[in-house]
Design an enzyme around this catalytic site. Sequence first.
Site, PDB file in Angstrom:
ATOM      1  N   LYS A 204      46.588  51.539  34.223  1.00 11.50           N
ATOM      2  CA  LYS A 204      45.204  51.095  34.075  1.00 11.50           C
ATOM      3  C   LYS A 204      44.265  52.089  34.747  1.00 11.50           C
ATOM      4  O   LYS A 204      44.672  52.914  35.561  1.00 11.50           O
ATOM      5  CB  LYS A 204      45.012  49.691  34.663  1.00 11.50           C
ATOM      6  CG  LYS A 204      45.100  49.611  36.182  1.00 11.50           C
ATOM      7  CD  LYS A 204      44.831  48.207  36.664  1.00 11.50           C
ATOM      8  CE  LYS A 204      44.799  48.151  38.192  1.00 11.50           C
ATOM      9  NZ  LYS A 204      44.552  46.810  38.698  1.00 11.50           N
TER      10      LYS A 204
ATOM     11  N   ASP B  38      51.911  40.035  40.019  1.00 11.49           N
ATOM     12  CA  ASP B  38      50.938  40.761  40.829  1.00 11.49           C
ATOM     13  C   ASP B  38      50.806  40.017  42.148  1.00 11.49           C
ATOM     14  O   ASP B  38      51.287  38.879  42.282  1.00 11.49           O
ATOM     15  CB  ASP B  38      49.597  40.845  40.108  1.00 11.49           C
ATOM     16  CG  ASP B  38      48.806  42.101  40.478  1.00 11.49           C
ATOM     17  OD1 ASP B  38      49.124  42.701  41.529  1.00 11.49           O
ATOM     18  OD2 ASP B  38      47.882  42.471  39.741  1.00 11.49           O
TER      19      ASP B  38
ATOM     20  N   HIS C 285      47.936  43.198  50.530  1.00  7.88           N
ATOM     21  CA  HIS C 285      47.799  44.061  49.353  1.00  7.88           C
ATOM     22  C   HIS C 285      48.599  45.350  49.520  1.00  7.88           C
ATOM     23  O   HIS C 285      49.139  45.887  48.553  1.00  7.88           O
ATOM     24  CB  HIS C 285      46.322  44.379  49.122  1.00  7.88           C
ATOM     25  CG  HIS C 285      46.074  45.204  47.904  1.00  7.88           C
ATOM     26  ND1 HIS C 285      46.295  44.737  46.622  1.00  7.88           N
ATOM     27  CD2 HIS C 285      45.622  46.481  47.766  1.00  7.88           C
ATOM     28  CE1 HIS C 285      46.000  45.687  45.755  1.00  7.88           C
ATOM     29  NE2 HIS C 285      45.591  46.753  46.415  1.00  7.88           N
TER      30      HIS C 285
ATOM     31  N   GLY D  68      40.503  38.755  36.928  1.00  6.19           N
ATOM     32  CA  GLY D  68      41.321  38.428  35.762  1.00  6.19           C
ATOM     33  C   GLY D  68      41.278  39.478  34.668  1.00  6.19           C
ATOM     34  O   GLY D  68      41.982  39.356  33.659  1.00  6.19           O
ATOM     35  N   GLY D  69      40.472  40.544  34.836  1.00  7.36           N
ATOM     36  CA  GLY D  69      40.360  41.563  33.799  1.00  7.36           C
ATOM     37  C   GLY D  69      41.645  42.336  33.577  1.00  7.36           C
ATOM     38  O   GLY D  69      42.036  42.591  32.439  1.00  7.36           O
TER      39      GLY D  69
ATOM     40  N   ARG E  19      40.501  52.146  36.818  1.00  6.83           N
ATOM     41  CA  ARG E  19      39.465  51.341  37.462  1.00  6.83           C
ATOM     42  C   ARG E  19      38.133  52.084  37.413  1.00  6.83           C
ATOM     43  O   ARG E  19      38.052  53.264  37.765  1.00  6.83           O
ATOM     44  CB  ARG E  19      39.847  51.037  38.918  1.00  6.83           C
ATOM     45  CG  ARG E  19      38.831  50.159  39.651  1.00  6.83           C
ATOM     46  CD  ARG E  19      39.330  49.793  41.035  1.00  6.83           C
ATOM     47  NE  ARG E  19      40.536  48.988  40.983  1.00  6.83           N
ATOM     48  CZ  ARG E  19      40.534  47.666  40.805  1.00  6.83           C
ATOM     49  NH1 ARG E  19      39.386  47.014  40.650  1.00  6.83           N
ATOM     50  NH2 ARG E  19      41.671  46.993  40.792  1.00  6.83           N
TER      51      ARG E  19
ATOM     52  N   ASP F 114      41.987  38.496  40.839  1.00  2.00           N
ATOM     53  CA  ASP F 114      40.599  38.370  41.286  1.00  2.00           C
ATOM     54  C   ASP F 114      39.706  38.051  40.080  1.00  2.00           C
ATOM     55  O   ASP F 114      39.440  36.899  39.789  1.00  2.00           O
ATOM     56  CB  ASP F 114      40.179  39.660  41.983  1.00  2.00           C
ATOM     57  CG  ASP F 114      38.798  39.577  42.601  1.00  2.00           C
ATOM     58  OD1 ASP F 114      38.126  38.545  42.445  1.00  2.00           O
ATOM     59  OD2 ASP F 114      38.376  40.556  43.236  1.00  2.00           O
TER      60      ASP F 114
END
Length: 328
Positions: free
Chosen positions: A199, A224, A137, A230-231, A201, A228
């Site tokens: 975005k 990406d 990541h 999908g949101g 979080r 995870d």
Amino acid sequence: MLDGTRIYGDLAIISGSGNPQLAQEIADALGQPLLKRTIKTFPNDNIFVQLEETVRSRDVFIIQPTCRPVNYNLMELLILIHTARRASAGRITAVMPFYAYARSDKKDMPRVPITAKLVADLIQTAGADRFMCVDLHAGQIQGFFDMPGDELTAFPFLGRHVQHMQIADLTILSADLGFAKKARNFAEMLHAPVAFVEKRRQGTSTESLRVIGDVEDRNVVIVDDEVDGGGTLAGAVRQLRELGAREIYACFVHPTFSVGAAERLAGAGLTRIVTTNTEPIPAEQRALLPNLEVIHLGAWLGCVIDAVHRGASVGETLQGYYENCEDI
């Protein structure tokens, strides 16, 4: 063996329970049978491991992504490493195509852990000599390990796959500003412009705020490293449709697919979804996604494992692999 000089003992490939299909692909590519082992869970949830063949002085590679169930697979990996160390393995490499807890790589709030570092410490304490991962990541996670290792990237495969689609008027969209640099490199590979999603979080959920870049009347590939819940991806698709994008594709390495993710992706109206098999995708999730295409990485990982075993340059090996492999 390099230039006729043996560096370690014979190769041994051990599969955990995390992704046995990928482990078998790797073994098949190497022409090497998986080492026989017993793994079972007692009624009290304790994990038992026994190697049924000798690994004394051998060069052992343990294939175990720490995917769902994360904590079980992580513990199983640690026990497999410890078992091989106690059995006098010559060298042990933890091959983790997916590395769990990677998002916990810094203290971004008061009184929180850096769990990605803790996991690295546990793997080394268990007895691993090396590690191998695919698309961490964050690149700095490599520095959490106090041992040598290789972080590999599957994006050349994803990029070539998108090239073969021959998508006209293509724009690459980064689903996260934190992924912007990799998205830009991906766009350069495809000679396409790049756009970004901003975005926010909140806890475990994310909200897509706005798209930075021109996507009107363009075909868009959202890239990406991991999907995870999908949101984020579904929110990006909604934004793109409001801005007049045409066909929308998704392209990512790790199909983590938490509860509800497959349903969100199925409802997003994506033209095609491209991912890899670093993590297994349950049959019920695949049934919801007839537009899902999975790139198999077993032969590629087998090539890298062979180079590491022989003491050859991984970089040169990969360059030769990319030049000669028709699938990339």
